[in-house]
Design an enzyme around this catalytic site. Structure first.
Site, PDB file in Angstrom:
ATOM      1  N   ASP A  30       0.850  -1.197   0.000  1.00 53.80           N
ATOM      2  CA  ASP A  30       0.000   0.000   0.000  1.00 53.80           C
ATOM      3  C   ASP A  30       0.886   1.248   0.000  1.00 53.80           C
ATOM      4  O   ASP A  30       0.827   2.074   0.893  1.00 53.80           O
ATOM      5  CB  ASP A  30      -0.900  -0.049   1.252  1.00 53.80           C
ATOM      6  CG  ASP A  30      -1.922   1.070   1.280  1.00 53.80           C
ATOM      7  OD1 ASP A  30      -2.230   1.626   0.207  1.00 53.80           O
ATOM      8  OD2 ASP A  30      -2.403   1.391   2.379  1.00 53.80           O
TER       9      ASP A  30
HETATM   10  C1  SPV Z   1      -6.884   1.664   4.220  1.00 52.72           C
HETATM   11  O1  SPV Z   1      -7.740   0.819   4.561  1.00 52.72           O
HETATM   12  O2  SPV Z   1      -6.195   1.556   3.202  1.00 52.72           O
HETATM   13  C2  SPV Z   1      -6.655   2.841   5.047  1.00 52.72           C
HETATM   14  C3  SPV Z   1      -6.922   2.739   6.458  1.00 52.72           C
HETATM   15  O3  SPV Z   1      -6.213   3.841   4.540  1.00 52.72           O
HETATM   16  S1  SPV Z   1      -5.503   2.237   7.274  1.00 52.72           S
HETATM   17  O4  SPV Z   1      -4.864   1.171   6.541  1.00 52.72           O
HETATM   18  O5  SPV Z   1      -5.931   1.821   8.605  1.00 52.72           O
HETATM   19  O6  SPV Z   1      -4.635   3.414   7.323  1.00 52.72           O
HETATM   20 MG    MG Z   2      -5.506   3.513   2.620  1.00 52.00          MG
END
Ligand code: SPV
Ligand code: MG
Length: 298
Positions: A54
């Site tokens: 991510d």
């Molecule tokens: C996601 O779900 O990608 C988010 C929330 O941005 S978190 O991963 O908790 O930051």
């Molecule tokens: Mg996110």
């Protein structure tokens, strides 16, 4: 009511709303069937489920493909985790138009610089200037054609280790630029930062929190401070990962699924989740009777 209008209603509701994060069409369908009023299309979840980090590794087309499946498989509103918008204001407005076309109800954009990192990833978290981010918000709001399509502006000020005052200033600027709600994120192990923000924000707009790290904080405490929407962003994914790991270990150990099957979703439950019955009914309607049960060949 359209999905965008439904989301608006939830966002404007006086009662705190719980939104669950999904990462693909199946998890979205499961959450819908469980009765949730809206879904979060999690960037972490979507990228993890396609084997990426991510951290701006997935392209916008890869993410849009998953979002399209999610929208098609459900009928409740989906708030899309739009990260930093895949580029500058111009990419943001293209992204917004695409989300509307695909049936997504709302977008959340964050004030991080590209390439971004997940809020819990080790390393620096760089922000764009408030002016640049406000330009993205205005571009997105100008690009939407459905007036109910909502934009949540997410600030990573606290994740970046900056002050509460800067966080409040940024949130105010984002609201003034046209954001329909503010998401204040925090990677702290307790809710003190978010509660302090919420108390000072004083419900100037809907306020969204993602208590991934401060999950023990009672919802009532967040609500009393002024949080109006809570997102459990990645828990369906994490629960399913653990379930798959455990089963893999069990099969490795026992060489059979005999002991595990009774606690699994059955094939017929899976079919029910995907509306196989509807196909049978449609066959009765649309398949000619001569093609329904062909005579056995001799
Ligand atoms: C996601 O779900 O990608 C988010 C929330 O941005 S978190 O991963 O908790 O930051
Ligand atoms: Mg996110």
């Amino acid at each position: 009511m359209s999905r965008t209008a439904q989301f608006r209603q939830l966002l404007g509701s006086n009662a705190l709303q719980i939104v669950v994060g999904a990462h693909d069409a199946l998890s979205a369908r499961i959450a819908e069937r469980a009765g949730f009023g809206a879904l979060w299309a999690s960037g972490l979840g979507i990228t993890a489920s396609i084997g990426l980090r991510d951290c701006s590794e997935a392209s916008v087309t890869q993410v849009l493909a998953v979002l399209e499946y999610m929208a098609d498989a459900t009928s409740i509103p989906i708030l899309v985790d739009g990260d930093s918008g895949y580029g500058n204001f111009n990419n943001v407005r293209q992204f917004t138009r695409k989300l509307e076309q695909l049936g997504l109800a709302a977008v959340c954009l964050e004030d991080t610089a590209f390439p971004r990192k997940n809020s819990f990833a080790v390393g620096s978290h760089d922000l764009v200037s408030p002016a640049e981010f406000c330009g993205k918000i205005r571009a997105a709001k100008d690009a939407q054609t459905d007036e109910n399509f909502a934009l949540i502006a997410r600030t990573e000020t606290l994740v970046a280790g900056r002050s509460l005052n800067e966080c409040l200033d940024r949130a105010a600027a984002y609201r003034d630029a046209g954001a329909d709600g503010i998401l204040v994120h925090s990677a702290a192990p307790d809710a003190s930062q978010v509660l302090a923000f919420a108390r000072q924000w004083q419900r100037r707009s809907p306020l969204v929190a993602v208590p991934t790290t401060y999950y023990r904080t009672p919802i009532a405490e967040l609500e009393a401070a002024g949080v109006s929407m809570v997102i459990w962003a990645n828990h369906l994914l994490r629960a399913s990962v653990r379930a798959m790991q455990s089963l893999c270990e069990q099969i490795g150990r026992e060489r059979t699924v005999a002991a595990a099957v009774p606690s699994m979703t059955s094939i017929s439950e899976l079919f029910a989740l995907l509306d196989y019955d509807e196909l049978r009914e449609a066959e009765a309607l649309y398949l000619g009777s001569d093609t329904k049960s062909p005579a056995p060949e001799r």
